[in-house]
Scaffold this motif. Structure first.
Motif, PDB file in Angstrom:
ATOM      1  N   GLY A 326       1.014  -1.903   0.032  1.00  0.00           N
ATOM      2  CA  GLY A 326      -0.043   0.112  -0.213  1.00  0.00           C
ATOM      3  C   GLY A 326       1.171   1.383  -0.001  1.00  0.00           C
ATOM      4  O   GLY A 326       0.449   2.963   0.397  1.00  0.00           O
ATOM      5  N   PHE A 327       1.952   0.817  -0.095  1.00  0.00           N
ATOM      6  CA  PHE A 327       3.206   2.505  -0.309  1.00  0.00           C
ATOM      7  C   PHE A 327       2.919   3.109  -1.402  1.00  0.00           C
ATOM      8  O   PHE A 327       2.337   2.546  -2.536  1.00  0.00           O
ATOM      9  CB  PHE A 327       4.160   1.884   0.205  1.00  0.00           C
ATOM     10  CG  PHE A 327       5.374   3.542  -0.146  1.00  0.00           C
ATOM     11  CD1 PHE A 327       5.994   3.825   0.374  1.00  0.00           C
ATOM     12  CD2 PHE A 327       6.461   3.397  -1.603  1.00  0.00           C
ATOM     13  CE1 PHE A 327       6.414   5.296   0.165  1.00  0.00           C
ATOM     14  CE2 PHE A 327       6.853   4.073  -1.397  1.00  0.00           C
ATOM     15  CZ  PHE A 327       7.480   5.523  -0.649  1.00  0.00           C
ATOM     16  N   LYS A 328       2.643   4.623  -1.418  1.00  0.00           N
ATOM     17  CA  LYS A 328       2.312   5.624  -2.596  1.00  0.00           C
ATOM     18  C   LYS A 328       3.240   6.492  -2.434  1.00  0.00           C
ATOM     19  O   LYS A 328       2.862   7.250  -3.515  1.00  0.00           O
ATOM     20  CB  LYS A 328       0.539   5.590  -2.326  1.00  0.00           C
ATOM     21  CG  LYS A 328      -0.526   5.231  -1.689  1.00  0.00           C
ATOM     22  CD  LYS A 328      -1.535   5.449  -1.823  1.00  0.00           C
ATOM     23  CE  LYS A 328      -3.023   4.600  -1.563  1.00  0.00           C
ATOM     24  NZ  LYS A 328      -3.285   3.179  -2.169  1.00  0.00           N
ATOM     25  N   GLY A 329       3.959   6.025  -2.316  1.00  0.00           N
ATOM     26  CA  GLY A 329       5.175   7.674  -2.466  1.00  0.00           C
ATOM     27  C   GLY A 329       5.534   7.231  -3.211  1.00  0.00           C
ATOM     28  O   GLY A 329       5.807   6.026  -4.205  1.00  0.00           O
ATOM     29  N   LYS A 330       7.765   7.419  -3.651  1.00  0.00           N
ATOM     30  CA  LYS A 330       8.457   7.841  -4.926  1.00  0.00           C
ATOM     31  C   LYS A 330       9.312   6.781  -3.975  1.00  0.00           C
ATOM     32  O   LYS A 330       9.971   6.687  -2.784  1.00  0.00           O
ATOM     33  CB  LYS A 330       8.562   8.684  -4.552  1.00  0.00           C
ATOM     34  CG  LYS A 330       7.934  10.090  -5.893  1.00  0.00           C
ATOM     35  CD  LYS A 330       8.238  11.558  -5.926  1.00  0.00           C
ATOM     36  CE  LYS A 330       7.047  11.757  -7.172  1.00  0.00           C
ATOM     37  NZ  LYS A 330       7.422  13.300  -7.491  1.00  0.00           N
TER      38      LYS A 330
END
Length: 342
Positions: A326-330
């Motif tokens: 679920g990580f949505k960063g860069k």
């Protein structure tokens, strides 16, 4: 006691399966074979060998915690270091010599490489093979993999000096194969002299190392300058992101990650935490930097804007795993150059 477990690394498990298939296709691995894995960790590689051929196996590893796990998985194991004395004991105890001895990611850790190969020669059958896998010096230099410099790596191996060592022990390198794992690895197959035909590729590796200048000091002096430039770029880039108000975390409390972070003088001001999947590491701190090592759930409970992949040699698997969590960063890839991936 050793905290790294081979069995938690999906990329390595796939690599082991391919290795088993390769040795089997070449006729080195059969149902009647006796295979020894030196520093076999939790038995991950030997499990693949057994599944591929049904062969008899023996794991030799000094880490008692890992040997215990290997034995629980049905892998016969000895919790000792690989020595000439142990080699004699194995021959006498098992009443047979080995068809194959493997040593993946351990040869560079050995303080006496001569005795290491001597021990293998004692245990090997006349037409048996010693299969070494280690990070290749040429890739190490060309791809700027300075972060794989750490205390347990005593040697940075190329084919030329290893070839001379084998010849001095009446053995020879019969094959060399490049592997993608760990940022560039070579699989070197060694046999008793004149026992098995030498693949011409061996001579091409030797010629290439000389052609590229790896037998001269200037190659390494120029590399030092480039390494310092990469470290400076990492420092500046992380500081810029932090000053812009972004939160940064790390993925994989690996040895190479620890070298990278310490070389760039990174601390908890720049990186909040490092997530890892090895149970023995959770709740501890990365040496030197003091960055806490936490479980995966932290990525969701306290999500960062940027995730620096410290085990960049498994970046594809890690990015996929982080997205699935679920990580949505860069993502930040630090080696061979600072790179941001959306």
């Amino acid at each position: 006691y050793y905290t790294y477990r081979s069995g938690v690394n999906g990329g390595y498990i796939k690599h082991c399966k391919k290795m088993a298939e390769s040795l089997k296709s070449k006729g080195f691995l059969e149902s009647s074979s006796f295979v020894i894995d030196v520093a076999g960790n939790d038995g991950t590689l030997l499990k693949q060998f057994k599944e591929a051929s049904g062969c008899k196996t023996l794991n030799v590893d000094p880490a008692k915690n890992l040997v215990k796990i290997a034995i629980s998985e049905g892998i016969d194991s000895i919790d000792e270091f690989w020595t000439v004395e142990l080699a004699d004991k194995i021959v006498n105890s098992y009443y047979r010599k080995a068809d194959v001895i493997t040593a993946t990611n351990v040869f560079a850790h050995v303080d006496n490489v001569t005795d290491f190969i001597k021990a293998a020669k004692i245990v090997l059958k006349e037409r048996g093979v010693l299969v070494l896998e280690f990070p290749y010096l040429i890739d190490f230099i060309e791809n700027m993999e300075f972060d794989t410099t750490y205390h347990e790596h005593l040697s940075y191996m190329s084919i030329s000096p290893l070839n001379k060592l084998c010849i001095s022990l009446d053995m020879e390198i019969i094959d060399v194969e490049k592997q993608d794992i760990h940022g560039g690895t070579v699989r070197v197959t060694i046999a008793n002299k004149d026992a098995i035909k030498v693949n011409p590729i061996v001579y091409k590796f030797l010629e290439n190392e000389e052609k590229l200048g790896f037998l001269k000091a200037n190659k390494y002096k120029n590399w030092e300058v480039s390494v310092k430039e990469i470290i400076k770029e990492l420092q500046d880039s992380l500081m810029f992101l932090k000053k812009e108000g972004y939160k940064i975390a790390g993925f994989a409390a690996s040895a190479k990650g620890n070298t990278l972070l310490n070389s760039a003088k990174v601390n908890t001001f720049l990186i909040d935490y490092i997530v890892d999947q090895t149970p023995e590491k959770i709740g501890k701190f990365s040496p030197g930097t003091g960055i806490p090592i936490v479980e995966f759930q932290t990525l969701l409970d306290n999500p960062p804007d940027y995730l620096i992949i410290l085990a960049w040699n498994f970046k594809k698997e890690i990015m996929e795993k982080a997205r699935n969590l679920g990580f949505k960063g860069k993502f930040i890839i630090p080696i061979p150059k600072f790179e941001i991936i959306d």
